[in-house]
Design a protein around this motif. Structure first.
Motif, PDB file in Angstrom:
ATOM      1  N   SER A  31       0.048 132.877   9.401  1.00 20.72           N
ATOM      2  CA  SER A  31      -0.058 131.825  10.286  1.00 20.72           C
ATOM      3  C   SER A  31      -0.323 130.302   9.785  1.00 20.72           C
ATOM      4  CB  SER A  31      -1.582 131.881  11.121  1.00 20.72           C
ATOM      5  OG  SER A  31      -1.781 133.379  11.637  1.00 20.72           O
ATOM      6  N   ALA A  32       0.673 129.473  10.597  1.00 23.55           N
ATOM      7  CA  ALA A  32       0.334 128.168  10.088  1.00 23.55           C
ATOM      8  C   ALA A  32      -1.141 127.633  10.293  1.00 23.55           C
ATOM      9  CB  ALA A  32       1.272 127.075  11.158  1.00 23.55           C
ATOM     10  N   ALA A  33      -1.493 126.809   9.498  1.00 19.66           N
ATOM     11  CA  ALA A  33      -2.765 126.705   9.336  1.00 19.66           C
ATOM     12  C   ALA A  33      -3.217 124.811   9.229  1.00 19.66           C
ATOM     13  CB  ALA A  33      -3.500 126.885   8.229  1.00 19.66           C
ATOM     14  N   GLU A 243       8.901 126.190  14.052  1.00 20.81           N
ATOM     15  CA  GLU A 243       8.108 126.068  15.354  1.00 20.81           C
ATOM     16  C   GLU A 243       6.657 126.346  15.178  1.00 20.81           C
ATOM     17  OE1 GLU A 243       9.349 127.112  19.826  1.00 20.81           O
ATOM     18  OE2 GLU A 243       9.052 128.732  18.512  1.00 20.81           O
ATOM     19  N   LYS A 244       6.327 127.251  14.650  1.00 23.73           N
ATOM     20  CA  LYS A 244       5.129 127.894  14.235  1.00 23.73           C
ATOM     21  C   LYS A 244       4.202 126.925  13.614  1.00 23.73           C
ATOM     22  CE  LYS A 244       3.941 132.218  12.633  1.00 23.73           C
ATOM     23  NZ  LYS A 244       2.921 132.603  13.394  1.00 23.73           N
ATOM     24  N   PHE A 245       4.562 125.962  12.660  1.00 25.26           N
ATOM     25  CA  PHE A 245       4.009 124.993  12.194  1.00 25.26           C
ATOM     26  C   PHE A 245       3.824 123.946  13.183  1.00 25.26           C
ATOM     27  CE2 PHE A 245       4.299 120.716   9.741  1.00 25.26           C
ATOM     28  CZ  PHE A 245       2.986 120.776   9.341  1.00 25.26           C
ATOM     29  N   TYR A 246       4.847 123.598  13.866  1.00 24.87           N
ATOM     30  CA  TYR A 246       4.876 122.520  14.839  1.00 24.87           C
ATOM     31  C   TYR A 246       3.742 122.833  15.775  1.00 24.87           C
ATOM     32  CZ  TYR A 246       6.540 119.941  18.961  1.00 24.87           C
ATOM     33  OH  TYR A 246       6.710 119.060  19.831  1.00 24.87           O
ATOM     34  N   LYS A 247       3.647 123.865  16.247  1.00 24.04           N
ATOM     35  CA  LYS A 247       2.695 124.453  17.448  1.00 24.04           C
ATOM     36  C   LYS A 247       1.431 124.772  16.999  1.00 24.04           C
ATOM     37  CE  LYS A 247       6.280 126.195  20.864  1.00 24.04           C
ATOM     38  NZ  LYS A 247       6.598 127.508  21.596  1.00 24.04           N
ATOM     39  N   ALA A 249      -0.319 123.656  13.871  1.00 25.66           N
ATOM     40  CA  ALA A 249      -1.056 122.751  13.121  1.00 25.66           C
ATOM     41  C   ALA A 249      -0.769 121.250  13.627  1.00 25.66           C
ATOM     42  CB  ALA A 249      -0.648 122.789  11.728  1.00 25.66           C
ATOM     43  N   PRO A 250      -0.934 121.010  15.044  1.00 25.50           N
ATOM     44  CA  PRO A 250      -0.552 119.699  15.652  1.00 25.50           C
ATOM     45  C   PRO A 250      -1.141 118.514  14.964  1.00 25.50           C
ATOM     46  CG  PRO A 250      -1.800 120.890  16.901  1.00 25.50           C
ATOM     47  CD  PRO A 250      -1.659 121.662  15.890  1.00 25.50           C
ATOM     48  N   LYS A 251      -2.365 118.577  14.463  1.00 27.64           N
ATOM     49  CA  LYS A 251      -3.056 117.393  13.890  1.00 27.64           C
ATOM     50  C   LYS A 251      -2.294 117.136  12.498  1.00 27.64           C
ATOM     51  CE  LYS A 251      -7.516 118.057  16.127  1.00 27.64           C
ATOM     52  NZ  LYS A 251      -8.876 118.275  16.076  1.00 27.64           N
ATOM     53  N   THR A 252      -2.196 117.989  11.823  1.00 29.69           N
ATOM     54  CA  THR A 252      -1.355 117.921  10.670  1.00 29.69           C
ATOM     55  C   THR A 252      -0.049 117.346  10.647  1.00 29.69           C
ATOM     56  OG1 THR A 252      -2.677 119.854   9.485  1.00 29.69           O
ATOM     57  CG2 THR A 252      -0.585 119.100   8.519  1.00 29.69           C
ATOM     58  N   TYR A 253       0.613 117.963  11.888  1.00 28.15           N
ATOM     59  CA  TYR A 253       1.997 117.719  12.095  1.00 28.15           C
ATOM     60  C   TYR A 253       1.912 116.007  12.472  1.00 28.15           C
ATOM     61  CZ  TYR A 253       6.653 117.586  14.086  1.00 28.15           C
ATOM     62  OH  TYR A 253       8.014 117.340  14.200  1.00 28.15           O
ATOM     63  N   ARG A 254       1.077 115.719  13.163  1.00 30.98           N
ATOM     64  CA  ARG A 254       1.094 114.243  13.690  1.00 30.98           C
ATOM     65  C   ARG A 254       0.658 113.339  12.593  1.00 30.98           C
ATOM     66  NH1 ARG A 254      -0.938 116.378  18.548  1.00 30.98           N
ATOM     67  NH2 ARG A 254      -2.870 116.037  17.964  1.00 30.98           N
ATOM     68  N   ALA A 255      -0.213 113.979  11.877  1.00 33.59           N
ATOM     69  CA  ALA A 255      -0.639 113.087  10.482  1.00 33.59           C
ATOM     70  C   ALA A 255       0.503 112.751   9.572  1.00 33.59           C
ATOM     71  CB  ALA A 255      -1.736 113.509   9.810  1.00 33.59           C
TER      72      ALA A 255
END
Length: 343
Positions: A31-33, A243-247, A249-255
């Motif tokens: 899982s993406a974390a 897509e797994k990471f995008y969905k 880990a949204p806070k990490t993605y935006r940061a």
């Protein structure tokens, strides 16, 4: 922050490929974390946004602002094939490579891992440089020549060369120069062009290696400029993920995107500081004057918004290199306000 500066050996790379081959088309069970961010980068000034973000700890900064502690790791590879293997084997969350490798993976993972673009690293003209006095255009390369690029048939340099070949000889001959192309990391290819006397007579590289070749070998000349093929300034090097990471880990993605955006502003405002950061990140190797010339080049723009990428994807579909046809940026880039106005 752990920064791995070693290039994977061929044996290690082969092991990664084998692992990927087994998992290709199968969504990873892992899982993406939130808080985990492993990023693959390659060689050149085109990765300056990542160097600045790393040196200034901008990802960690924006992560804390969003309430998450992000552990950032960098893995240095060479060639889009190795980077794509690392992403599919769940060794990284973010892949840094050419837009060519992005289209390849977007096409092959559609409906499965659903790999898409995250951000551009900016617009840079890539030069095909030769030290062969008999070569004036790509039509002059012969069986005796070898063109070095990061990955044959996968890297953005290879794809742009195919596009140029199709324009010259027709779509059926788009891969005509693949047979004299060889995969070689930019530093090694640049050394071959500068020194001469090897089978490598051409190098489709990126900054600052291409500028170094032109500065240090009086016989070196530009055979092809990527902007000429792509129809103007274009984002040839990009960042992408699953897509797994995008969905998940949204806070990490935006940061991460916030950090890249801030890094772009720092480079524009302080090119001298950015040059020093690049030199530090690359072991102090490089000509600072030449580096500043690249950073301040009016044809170079550091930004996260992709530009002029769709045409390459449509070309790849037309010649059968990818099955799915991209019709809009949203097809192969994840949604974000900073990306939406791109092309």
């Amino acid at each position: 922050m752990a920064i791995w500066n070693n290039l994977l050996s061929r044996r290690q790379a082969a092991a990664v490929m084998v692992g990927t081959a087994l998992s290709f088309g199968i969504t990873s069970a892992a899982s993406a974390a939130e808080g985990q961010l492993r990023i693959a980068k390659q060689f050149g000034v085109v990765y300056l946004l990542l160097d600045v973000a790393a040196e200034q700890k901008l990802i960690e900064k924006h992560g804390k602002a969003a309430g998450v502690d992000i552990k950032v790791e960098f893995l240095q590879l060479s060639g889009g094939a190795a980077v794509n293997d690392a992403l599919l084997s769940n060794s990284i969350e973010i892949a840094g490579a050419g837009v060519g490798p992005l289209f390849t993976l977007w096409d092959r993972t559609k409906g499965r891992q659903n790999v898409k673009g995250v951000a551009s690293l900016g617009n840079f003209p890539y030069y095909l440089v030769t030290n062969n006095p008999n070569v004036k255009t790509i039509a002059d390369f012969t069986e005796k020549d070898r063109i070095a690029l990061p990955a044959v048939g996968v890297s953005v340099q290879s794809r742009v060369l195919q596009w140029a070949s199709a324009k010259l000889w027709g779509d059926k001959e788009f891969d005509r120069l693949d047979k004299i192309s060889v995969a070689l990391p930019h530093p090694e290819a640049a050394a071959a062009i500068i020194k001469g006397g090897t089978e490598i007579t051409g190098h489709f590289g990126n900054p600052p290696f291409q500028e170094q070749e032109l500065a240090e070998n009086p016989k070196a000349r530009i055979v092809l400029n990527s902007y000429e093929v792509q129809g103007g300034p274009a984002s040839s090097t990009v960042l992408y993920g699953t897509e797994k990471f995008y969905k998940e880990a949204p806070k990490t993605y935006r940061a991460f995107l916030d950090a890249l955006d801030e890094a772009a502003k720092l480079i524009a405002a302080n090119p001298d500081e950015a040059a020093d950061i690049y030199l530090k990140a690359n072991g102090g190797k490089g000509d600072r004057k030449l580096l500043l010339q690249v950073i301040k080049n009016p044809e170079v723009t550091f930004k996260v918004e992709p530009q002029n990428t769709l045409g390459l994807g449509q070309f790849l579909h037309r010649v059968g290199a990818i099955k799915n046809e991209p019709k809009a940026l949203s097809d192969y880039f994840f949604t974000d306000p900073r990306i939406a106005a791109g092309s």
